[in-house]
Structures are given as structure tokens and as C-alpha cells.
Write a protein that holds these residues in place. Structure first.
Motif, PDB file in Angstrom:
ATOM      1  N   GLY A  46       0.786  -1.228   0.000  1.00 22.61           N
ATOM      2  CA  GLY A  46       0.000   0.000   0.000  1.00 22.61           C
ATOM      3  C   GLY A  46       0.814   1.272   0.000  1.00 22.61           C
ATOM      4  O   GLY A  46       0.267   2.366   0.057  1.00 22.61           O
ATOM      5  N   GLN A  47       2.150   1.150  -0.048  1.00 22.48           N
ATOM      6  CA  GLN A  47       2.984   2.352  -0.054  1.00 22.48           C
ATOM      7  C   GLN A  47       3.823   2.394  -1.332  1.00 22.48           C
ATOM      8  O   GLN A  47       4.510   1.417  -1.669  1.00 22.48           O
TER       9      GLN A  47
ATOM     10  N   THR B 102      -5.733  18.100  -3.535  1.00 21.82           N
ATOM     11  CA  THR B 102      -6.561  18.464  -2.379  1.00 21.82           C
ATOM     12  C   THR B 102      -5.682  18.642  -1.136  1.00 21.82           C
ATOM     13  O   THR B 102      -6.168  18.572  -0.010  1.00 21.82           O
ATOM     14  N   ASN B 103      -4.401  18.858  -1.360  1.00 23.21           N
ATOM     15  CA  ASN B 103      -3.475  19.126  -0.267  1.00 23.21           C
ATOM     16  C   ASN B 103      -3.512  18.066   0.832  1.00 23.21           C
ATOM     17  O   ASN B 103      -3.529  18.391   2.013  1.00 23.21           O
ATOM     18  N   THR B 104      -3.518  16.799   0.413  1.00 19.48           N
ATOM     19  CA  THR B 104      -3.477  15.731   1.416  1.00 19.48           C
ATOM     20  C   THR B 104      -2.046  15.418   1.839  1.00 19.48           C
ATOM     21  O   THR B 104      -1.833  14.848   2.897  1.00 19.48           O
ATOM     22  N   GLY B 105      -1.077  15.731   0.970  1.00 23.35           N
ATOM     23  CA  GLY B 105       0.323  15.503   1.318  1.00 23.35           C
ATOM     24  C   GLY B 105       0.804  14.067   1.139  1.00 23.35           C
ATOM     25  O   GLY B 105       1.937  13.743   1.506  1.00 23.35           O
ATOM     26  N   GLU B 106      -0.028  13.199   0.562  1.00 20.10           N
ATOM     27  CA  GLU B 106       0.418  11.811   0.359  1.00 20.10           C
ATOM     28  C   GLU B 106       1.587  11.752  -0.622  1.00 20.10           C
ATOM     29  O   GLU B 106       2.457  10.890  -0.519  1.00 20.10           O
TER      30      GLU B 106
ATOM     31  N   ASN C 265       4.974  12.546   0.938  1.00 13.99           N
ATOM     32  CA  ASN C 265       5.275  11.443   1.833  1.00 13.99           C
ATOM     33  C   ASN C 265       5.892  10.273   1.066  1.00 13.99           C
ATOM     34  O   ASN C 265       6.771   9.580   1.569  1.00 13.99           O
TER      35      ASN C 265
ATOM     36  N   ARG D  79      -2.190   3.333   4.060  1.00 12.89           N
ATOM     37  CA  ARG D  79      -2.295   4.065   5.323  1.00 12.89           C
ATOM     38  C   ARG D  79      -2.244   5.557   4.997  1.00 12.89           C
ATOM     39  O   ARG D  79      -1.260   6.037   4.421  1.00 12.89           O
ATOM     40  N   ALA D  80      -3.304   6.281   5.353  1.00 14.73           N
ATOM     41  CA  ALA D  80      -3.339   7.696   4.991  1.00 14.73           C
ATOM     42  C   ALA D  80      -2.469   8.497   5.935  1.00 14.73           C
ATOM     43  O   ALA D  80      -2.455   8.278   7.151  1.00 14.73           O
ATOM     44  N   LYS D  81      -1.736   9.435   5.362  1.00 19.10           N
ATOM     45  CA  LYS D  81      -0.909  10.328   6.171  1.00 19.10           C
ATOM     46  C   LYS D  81      -1.762  11.505   6.646  1.00 19.10           C
ATOM     47  O   LYS D  81      -1.594  12.003   7.750  1.00 19.10           O
ATOM     48  N   ALA D  82      -2.705  11.909   5.774  1.00 20.77           N
ATOM     49  CA  ALA D  82      -3.516  13.075   6.084  1.00 20.77           C
ATOM     50  C   ALA D  82      -4.490  12.774   7.225  1.00 20.77           C
ATOM     51  O   ALA D  82      -4.890  11.636   7.438  1.00 20.77           O
TER      52      ALA D  82
ATOM     53  N   THR E 248      -8.943  16.418   6.698  1.00 27.03           N
ATOM     54  CA  THR E 248      -8.693  16.398   5.260  1.00 27.03           C
ATOM     55  C   THR E 248      -9.571  15.352   4.586  1.00 27.03           C
ATOM     56  O   THR E 248     -10.148  15.572   3.527  1.00 27.03           O
TER      57      THR E 248
END
Ligand code: HEM
Ligand code: SF4
Ligand code: FES
Lengths: 248, 221
Positions: A72-73, A215-219, A222, B101-104, B108
């Protein structure tokens, strides 16, 4: 080490795909993740099966071709690390590891783990360059660049175009990738003449490829193996506004 | 027009209209607190709102201008949100079989559902206190008694609590996100913008909720 790999298998772009489990009983902790796949592929080939297709080239973290989603990453569990630079020692004996291709409507699966990332190339073609007449290289000292700007431009220039940002983004957005080009080229004197047209063309090309919005989630940041920061996206937004309001 | 067609352009429209609504909400929240000065004060304040701009503007003209601007803002915000969300969902049709796994954070994650909740709430709220259609007291000009009559009912207060929590979460992500969208954010300002977002979220949620909760608790009647 004994590992179980669950890998996305798909015979071609229009074929259906599914996750298939393979045991690798003799994984060496010092192998890279791609070597782990090599070992599996050797065995599959000897057994007369179809080896797992995955993209790779430099195997030293600079070409950007090797990305897959591991558990998942994008590029797996280690920060600032491409798949080729990840080692089997990042996992434990007995682990089950899920390996999937980048998912985005703009990145079609070609086969198994390999996707078509040419959408990123078309974005580059739209503005990820400076127009310079060729000839002898100009004297570097004749165009002074303040150190903080040179550093930031360089940091953004380290983007390897791997597409992990798109793969990690819940909207399949290519904003981080595009923003790295803008933050790199628009801040330098060499990029100044095309400052406005560059950002407008890049964003138009990005939208035309079907990537989602930010949407500025920042994923993205990361997942990025090169640490391109969210600040680059703010810079892209600022440059786009500036160009749209007609300021040169 | 190219600007409106682009993803960044639509997002900019969302940021500007969002901040405009936020500005209104701050003033609105502060005005509501006048209820603690009693019936005469509050009703007088409600009446005064209709006289803003007099004598240049006729009775209630300012209010109608403000309503018009807010409706335009809400509509532009919602239309952009809808169009961008549709695009975003189409851009990522296949989920990973191994859950990401969501970081946000939650704020959000909940923006779309929270936004839809707010849209429904805005309609309900206008029917409650502006048109007075749903208001139990419902006497034009008797703002204080209208407010008390609504919030004396426990489930009305529950609706307001739920909506204001949605609002707080929306602002907590939205304010920082707007700073990012409009290009004001810098690494050196990031913490300040996040702090302001949380501060505004808490201030608005608490400031709005203190009125219905006080009515239900019998502190205002
Ligand atoms: C009609 C009801 C509303 C809907 C449907 C709605 C929906 C949304 C959505 C979907 C987003 C984008 C979230 C994301 O980026 O993932 C957003 C952002 C935002 N909203 Fe709303 N919202 C509504 C009402 C409000 C209100 C009342 C405010 C006032 C405080 C507000 C302020 C903001 C701000 C400041 C942003 C950030 C814009 C940006 O990211 O640049 N919204 N809204
Ligand atoms: S921004 Fe990072 S994640 Fe995106 S393509 Fe460039 S290096 Fe890869
Ligand atoms: S193979 Fe080149 S970056 Fe991994």
C-alpha cells in the motif's frame, strides 16, 4: 528468509488482472527488492512460467523507472527510497508482501507491474525545459544565482519522474511532479523568459492527461523518494496565479 | 476562461469563496454572542442589521447585497467542489488491494462529506431563522424569541452541534489548504497557518455552539 509475495498479474493492457501469491523460501536480507523479484523470475522461467514484468533500469535510485506499490505504499516502507534501493532486510521472515502497479487512470497497466508513464513525459514536453540556443556553454559566473535559490532549484531538479506522487495521491494527481519543474525552472534566471508560458503550458498538459486535482493531502510528498516538498505545490499555485493574472 | 477550466483555477475559486464565507462566519458568530446581553439588545442588533448603509442604502439593501454575494460564493464553491471531486474520483478508479495508510488527518479526509453536510445545514438554517418557515415562534423582528424557541428543542440543538463540528473540521483543513492554494504558504509560515486554522476552527465551533447549548441549559430564555 522466507517471504510470500502477492503480485498483481495482468497479461496486457486490456486483460483482466488479479493478485497471485508466490513463495520465495530463500530470500537473502542483503538483496535489493528488485533482486528479490529477479530470484522469483529466474525460478518462474526455469519452471516454464511467465516471469513478472516490472520496469527498471539504473537500479541506483536515479532513473525513476522502478516504482511499484509495496504493502500500500509507493516505493515501499522506507522514506526517501526508491524500490530498487529498498532491501529485503526492511521486511521480516515470514512476511506476506503485496506488490501492485501504480494506480491512476493516466498510468495504464502495460503488463503486471509495468505501467505507461508517458503522460509525465508529455508534461515535460509542454514546458519542463528552457529554450536556449545551442553553442558553447556560457560562462557560469556571468549569471549569478543566490545560494538559497540555487539550492531550492537543485532540490526540485532531483525529481526522477518516477510517478510515486501520482500513485500515492488519492486523486491520482501529478501536481507534485509538475510543481517540481516549475519550482526548479521558474526560480532561475535561465528560466525567466518563459516563466509565464511555462507554467500555463505545464498545467494545461497536466490537466489534459486526466490526472486529478490537488486536495493538499500531502500523500505525494510522503511517498516521494526525492523529498520534493509541498512547498513546491504552493510555488506552482503562486506561479500559475501570477501568469493567469497576466503579470510577466 | 482557461483559468476556470483548469484544476488550479477551480481550486483558487474554492479558496477565495471559502475565505469570503469564513470572514462572514466570524462576524456572524460574534454578532450571535450579543444574545447574552438580553432580548432588547439582541433584537435591536437584529434590527440594526437592516439599517446598515442608511441613508445611502434603503432599508435592508445592504443585507440583500450581502446575501447575494454569499449565495454566489456558496454556489461557486459547491460547483467547483463537485466538478473537481468528480475529476479526482475518475483519475483514480482502482484502489490498491493492500489498504493505503493515509498520512492526512481526519479533517482532510472528511472535506467532501463535511461540505455536503454544510450545504444541507445552510438550507435548514435559512428555513429556521431567515424565512422562519421551520421556526416554532416565527415572529418577524423577534429574533431573540425565535432563537430561544428553536434551541429549546433538544434535537435542533443536536443538529447544530453536528453541523458546527463539520464546520470546524472543514475550516481546520480548509484555511491551511487555501493558504497553500493561493500560494501564500512557505515553509517558514506553515506552522503559523496550521495554528491559525486550528485556532479559527475551535473559535468558530465554540463561538457558534455556546448559544444553542446555553439555551438548552436554560441560561438564556
Ligand atoms: C456548500 C457547502 C460546502 C461544500 C459542498 C464544500 C465543499 C468543499 C470541498 C469538497 C472542498 C475541497 C476539499 C479538498 O481540497 O479536499 C472545500 C474546501 C474549502 N472550503 Fe468548503 N464547502 C462548503 C462550505 C464551506 C463553508 C461554509 C466554508 C467557510 C468557512 C468553506 C471553506 C472552505 C475552504 C477555506 C476550503 C479550502 C479551499 C482550498 O483548498 O483552497 N466551505 N470545500
Ligand atoms: S515528485 Fe517525487 S514522487 Fe513525483 S515523480 Fe518526482 S521524484 Fe517521483
Ligand atoms: S531502477 Fe532507476 S530509480 Fe530504481
Amino acid at each position: 528468509m522466507k517471504l510470500t509475495l502477492r503480485i498483481w498479474r495482468q497479461a496486457g493492457p486490456a486483460e483482466p488482472g488479479s493478485m497471485v501469491a508466490y513463495e520465495v523460501p530463500d530470500a537473502n536480507p542483503d538483496m535489493s527488492f528488485l533482486e528479490l523479484l529477479d530470484v522469483l523470475n529466474e525460478r518462474l522461467t526455469l519452471e516454464g512460467g511467465d516471469p513478472v514484468t516490472f520496469d527498471h533500469d539504473c537500479r541506483e535510485g536515479i532513473c525513476g523507472s522502478c516504482g511499484v506499490v509495496i504493502n500500500g505504499q509507493a516505493h515501499g516502507p522506507r522514506a526517501l527510497t526508491t524500490t530498487c534501493q529498498l532491501h529485503v532486510r526492511s521486511f521480516s521472515d515470514g512476511d506476506v508482501i503485496d506488490i501492485e502497479p501504480w494506480r491512476s487512470v493516466a498510468f495504464g497497466v502495460l503488463k503486471d507491474l509495468m505501467v505507461d508513464r508517458s503522460g509525465l513525459d508529455r508534461i515535460i514536453q509542454a514546458g519542463g525545459y528552457i529554450s536556449a540556443p545551442t553553442g558553447s556553454a556560457p560562462e557560469a559566473h556571468s549569471t549569478p544565482v543566490p545560494k538559497p535559490i540555487a539550492d531550492s532549484a537543485f532540490d526540485n531538479a532531483t525529481c526522477i519522474g518516477c510517478g510515486a506522487c501520482v500513485a500515492a495521491c488519492p486523486n491520482g494527481s501529478a501536481m507534485l511532479f509538475t510543481s517540481a519543474k516549475v519550482a526548479h525552472l521558474n526560480s532561475l534566471p535561465q528560466g525567466a523568459p518563459e516563466r509565464a508560458s511555462r507554467v500555463l503550458n505545464l498545467v494545461e498538459a497536466m490537466d489534459a492527461e486526466g490526472f486529478g486535482g490537488c486536495t493538499n493531502t500531502g500523500e505525494c510528498t510522503n511517498a516521494c523518494p526525492k523529498g520534493i516538498p509541498m512547498d513546491s505545490i504552493a510555488t506552482l499555485n503562486r506561479e500559475y496565479l501570477r501568469a493567469s493574472l497576466g503579470r510577466k | 476562461m482557461n483559468f476556470w477550466r483548469s484544476t488550479i483555477g477551480k481550486k483558487t475559486v474554492m479558496a477565495v469563496t471559502g475565505l469570503l464565507m469564513l470572514l462572514f462566519l466570524i462576524v456572524h458568530m460574534l454578532g450571535n454572542l450579543k444574545i447574552f446581553f438580553g432580548r432588547t439588545d439582541f433584537d435591536h442588533y437584529a434590527h440594526w442589521l437592516r439599517t446598515i448603509g442608511n441613508p445611502v442604502l434603503h432599508e435592508s439593501w445592504y443585507l440583500w447585497i450581502q446575501r447575494f454575494v454569499l449565495v454566489v460564493a456558496v454556489v461557486l464553491h459547491a460547483v467547483s467542489a463537485y466538478q473537481l471531486s468528480r475529476r479526482d474520483l475518475k483519475a483514480r478508479p482502482t484502489k490498491y488491494s493492500h489498504h493505503q495508510r493515509a498520512k492526512a488527518g481526519y479533517a482532510t479526509h472528511i472535506m467532501r462529506y463535511g461540505g455536503i453536510t454544510l450545504a444541507l445545514f445552510i438550507v435548514y438554517h435559512i428555513l429556521d431563522f431567515t424565512t422562519l418557515t421551520l421556526n416554532r415562534h416565527g415572529v418577524d423582528g423577534a429574533a431573540y424569541d425565535n432563537v430561544v424557541s428553536s434551541f429549546s428543542v433538544w434535537w435542533v440543538t443536536v443538529i447544530y452541534i453536528a453541523a458546527m463540528i463539520c464546520l470546524g473540521l472543514h475550516i481546520q483543513h480548509g484555511f491551511w489548504s487555501a493558504a497553500q492554494t493561493l500560494g501564500y504558504n512557505r515553509p517558514s509560515r506553515d506552522r503559523a497557518f496550521k495554528g491559525m486554522a486550528t485556532g479559527l476552527a475551535v473559535l468558530l465551533t465554540a463561538g457558534f455552539l455556546i448559544v444553542p447549548v446555553s439555551v438548552l441549559a436554560g441560561l438564556v430564555d
